[in-house]
Write an enzyme that holds these catalytic residues in place. Structure first.
Site, PDB file in Angstrom:
ATOM      1  N   SER A  79       0.826  -1.205   0.000  1.00  0.00           N
ATOM      2  CA  SER A  79       0.000   0.000   0.000  1.00  0.00           C
ATOM      3  C   SER A  79       0.864   1.261   0.000  1.00  0.00           C
ATOM      4  O   SER A  79       1.683   1.454  -0.894  1.00  0.00           O
ATOM      5  CB  SER A  79      -0.957  -0.039   1.198  1.00  0.00           C
ATOM      6  OG  SER A  79      -1.910   1.000   1.110  1.00  0.00           O
ATOM      7  N   ASP A  87     -10.348  -3.835  -5.568  1.00  0.00           N
ATOM      8  CA  ASP A  87      -9.716  -3.221  -4.405  1.00  0.00           C
ATOM      9  C   ASP A  87     -10.308  -1.832  -4.227  1.00  0.00           C
ATOM     10  O   ASP A  87     -10.126  -0.958  -5.080  1.00  0.00           O
ATOM     11  CB  ASP A  87      -8.200  -3.149  -4.613  1.00  0.00           C
ATOM     12  CG  ASP A  87      -7.447  -2.553  -3.430  1.00  0.00           C
ATOM     13  OD1 ASP A  87      -8.075  -2.007  -2.516  1.00  0.00           O
ATOM     14  OD2 ASP A  87      -6.203  -2.639  -3.437  1.00  0.00           O
ATOM     15  N   HIS A  90      -7.337  -5.252  -0.269  1.00  0.00           N
ATOM     16  CA  HIS A  90      -6.143  -4.421  -0.361  1.00  0.00           C
ATOM     17  C   HIS A  90      -4.931  -5.068   0.308  1.00  0.00           C
ATOM     18  O   HIS A  90      -3.889  -4.440   0.422  1.00  0.00           O
ATOM     19  CB  HIS A  90      -6.453  -3.072   0.321  1.00  0.00           C
ATOM     20  CG  HIS A  90      -5.475  -1.986   0.052  1.00  0.00           C
ATOM     21  ND1 HIS A  90      -5.234  -1.481  -1.207  1.00  0.00           N
ATOM     22  CD2 HIS A  90      -4.675  -1.287   0.895  1.00  0.00           C
ATOM     23  CE1 HIS A  90      -4.333  -0.515  -1.128  1.00  0.00           C
ATOM     24  NE2 HIS A  90      -3.973  -0.388   0.125  1.00  0.00           N
TER      25      HIS A  90
END
Length: 273
Positions: free
Chosen positions: A98, A221, A249
């Site tokens: 991320s 996502d 995610h």
């Protein structure tokens, strides 16, 4: 420069595995190195694995937290550089989940000679919509409401965000683990990191990335759509994008074997092992 023992304590650095290729695993917002435990067993036979916690997360040295430094992602990137320099790591692949995909990219742009390449898991350079050419997934007002919820009801915020991040099709056990991780972070530190994560725009960084990149993203996502992945691939000079048939995610938690397989194939095919 800090001494090795100080770096290890400050960022709770753990080193496992014996491979010549080093994988430095950088966790995402609201998490810590423990979230990599699903992926690590698939990699330790072939690679040296370096795990750490950002200052303010997990078992890091909380007294080392500097709100000003960590109000920008550059502060976290500097810590990655310090860890790699102090431990004299070589042949380094940065693996970021991320926001740490962007943090790793900042580190790589600043010190490209330290690193071999970057693996991005569910990345986004900007979570904000910027029509007509870019849609990060969120309006500024929506993210501000989420930040306000952190102030008003931190537990409620954690329990609201966790299923959004993990994906409702995935294990409730994993969703609860993520919520618990959010809750274990000091609220002030979490909000500072959240501001740096969700309100930043690092799209201009992408063309500056000179290292080869493997980008792994989920088919669905909420935080990083397929359009975001396409945008990143178009703006990074050497980027191989793979879409995994998955929801959520956190591919490294929900599909660790698949993530490990793609990393291994990528490093082998690009003669980076």
């Amino acid at each position: 420069m800090l001494f090795e023992s100080e770096i290890i304590e400050r960022n709770h650095v753990q080193i496992i595995g014996q491979g010549e290729q080093t994988l430095v695993l950088a966790h995402g917002f609201g998490c810590d190195q423990n979230m990599w435990r699903y992926l690590v067993p698939f990699l330790t036979q072939e690679y040296k694995i370096v795990l750490f916690d950002y200052v303010g997360s997990g078992n890091s040295l909380k007294s080392a937290y500097d709100a000003s430094k960590y109000s920008l992602l550059e502060g976290f990137a500097q810590d990655i550089i310090y860890i790699c320099e102090t431990l004299a790591l070589q042949n380094i692949t940065l693996v970021g989940h991320s926001v740490s995909s962007i943090i790793s990219s900042i580190a790589a742009v600043q010190r490209p000679e330290l690193f071999t390449n970057i693996v991005m898991i569910c990345p986004s350079p900007c979570f904000l919509n910027d029509p007509p050419d870019y849609f990060g997934g969120f309006e500024k007002e929506d993210l501000q409401e989420l930040m306000n919820l952190m102030d008003q009801n931190y537990l409620g915020w954690a329990n609201h965000l966790a299923p959004l991040v993990m994906g409702t099709n995935n294990s409730e056990v994993l969703t609860q683990e993520l919520a618990d991780s959010f809750c274990s972070t000091d609220p002030v530190i979490a909000k500072n990191f959240a501001n740096a994560t969700f309100f930043s725009d690092y799209r201009s960084l992408l063309p500056k990335i000179s290292l080869p990149v493997l980008l792994l993203q989920s088919q669905q996502d909420t935080l990083a759509s397929l359009a975001v992945g396409e945008y990143m691939q178009e703006n990074i000079a050497d980027c191989q994008k793979i879409v995994v048939e998955a929801y959520g995610h956190c591919l490294h938690m929900t599909h660790p074997a698949i993530v490990a397989q793609h990393i291994e194939h990528y490093l082998r095919d690009n003669h980076l092992e």
